[in-house]
Write an enzyme that holds these catalytic residues in place. Sequence first.
Site, PDB file in Angstrom:
ATOM      1  N   SER A 199       4.355   2.277   8.133  1.00  0.00           N
ATOM      2  CA  SER A 199       4.025   1.228   7.163  1.00  0.00           C
ATOM      3  C   SER A 199       5.255   0.750   6.409  1.00  0.00           C
ATOM      4  O   SER A 199       6.141   1.534   6.060  1.00  0.00           O
ATOM      5  CB  SER A 199       3.013   1.767   6.145  1.00  0.00           C
ATOM      6  OG  SER A 199       1.744   1.852   6.693  1.00  0.00           O
ATOM      7  N   ASP A 220      -0.417  -7.609   1.779  1.00  0.00           N
ATOM      8  CA  ASP A 220       0.125  -6.245   1.733  1.00  0.00           C
ATOM      9  C   ASP A 220       1.650  -6.287   1.836  1.00  0.00           C
ATOM     10  O   ASP A 220       2.238  -5.960   2.866  1.00  0.00           O
ATOM     11  CB  ASP A 220      -0.486  -5.427   2.872  1.00  0.00           C
ATOM     12  CG  ASP A 220      -0.148  -3.950   2.783  1.00  0.00           C
ATOM     13  OD1 ASP A 220       0.364  -3.514   1.742  1.00  0.00           O
ATOM     14  OD2 ASP A 220      -0.407  -3.240   3.779  1.00  0.00           O
ATOM     15  N   HIS A 253       0.810  -1.218   0.000  1.00  0.00           N
ATOM     16  CA  HIS A 253       0.000   0.000   0.000  1.00  0.00           C
ATOM     17  C   HIS A 253       0.844   1.269   0.000  1.00  0.00           C
ATOM     18  O   HIS A 253       0.314   2.369  -0.211  1.00  0.00           O
ATOM     19  CB  HIS A 253      -0.988   0.005   1.176  1.00  0.00           C
ATOM     20  CG  HIS A 253      -0.408   0.376   2.495  1.00  0.00           C
ATOM     21  ND1 HIS A 253      -0.130  -0.541   3.484  1.00  0.00           N
ATOM     22  CD2 HIS A 253      -0.071   1.578   3.014  1.00  0.00           C
ATOM     23  CE1 HIS A 253       0.347   0.077   4.546  1.00  0.00           C
ATOM     24  NE2 HIS A 253       0.400   1.366   4.287  1.00  0.00           N
TER      25      HIS A 253
END
Length: 254
Positions: free
Chosen positions: A212, A117, A68
């Site tokens: 992230s 992801d 992402h």
Amino acid sequence: MNAFLTTLLCTLAATALAEISPNIVGGSNAASNEFPWQGSLQVRSGSSWFHICGCVLYTTTKALTAAHCLSNSASSYRLGFGMLRMNNVDGTEQYSSVTSYTNHPSYNGNAAGYPNDIAVLRLQTSMDTSSAAVGTSVWLLVQRLFRTNSHDQRMGKTLWRWKHPNNLQKVDMTVLTNSDCSSRWSGISGATVNSGHICIFASGKSACSGDSGGPMVVGNTLTGITSWGISSCSGSYPSVYTRVSSFNSWIQGQ
């Protein structure tokens, strides 16, 4: 409540041009050379580069991050390693352009729980791992642990982004079983935990914006890639990671 998860991941993936949350929840300063495989995924804006996500060096020319985090052309990105302090030059930094990247073919940013992801980045410049500040040894241990859901009560460490304070941050949290993680997220629409996830939790501690794509480790073993969590970064819900051992074959084929 599904919107809060979408908002969180959009914030994590698109922070290049905006000031982001300064939260580093429950962290402490990492020491010099303590995490030589921790990197910064950066995007260009004008003549400057901005940190948007973490990444993990696993060969001298390849790194892992969250899928992402990536939506632009590869030439928009660079990776930095050997960086203990984001706003200082310590002389240990190494940088490389990104020649290409591959998101997992089954990654779906519109699906509940953001399955698969994970992404592989390919570096234009090989990292010099003779430096104590840059290394890949964490990858050598990946396959030893966490192939089942029976790993509660082990301690997972996750590394947070460089933002207030300037120094790279770290924090210890407890690894949960997936069933416990799912139970803690129950009632929140879209917060789906599957076998490709691994969760950690400690009250008042949490991943947050900019984390992230960065690593979760147990000892020197890479076990997770930071994926999603509660947008408030309150530490009231588990932080959820892509379970690296579930993707070993795919990673090694890239």
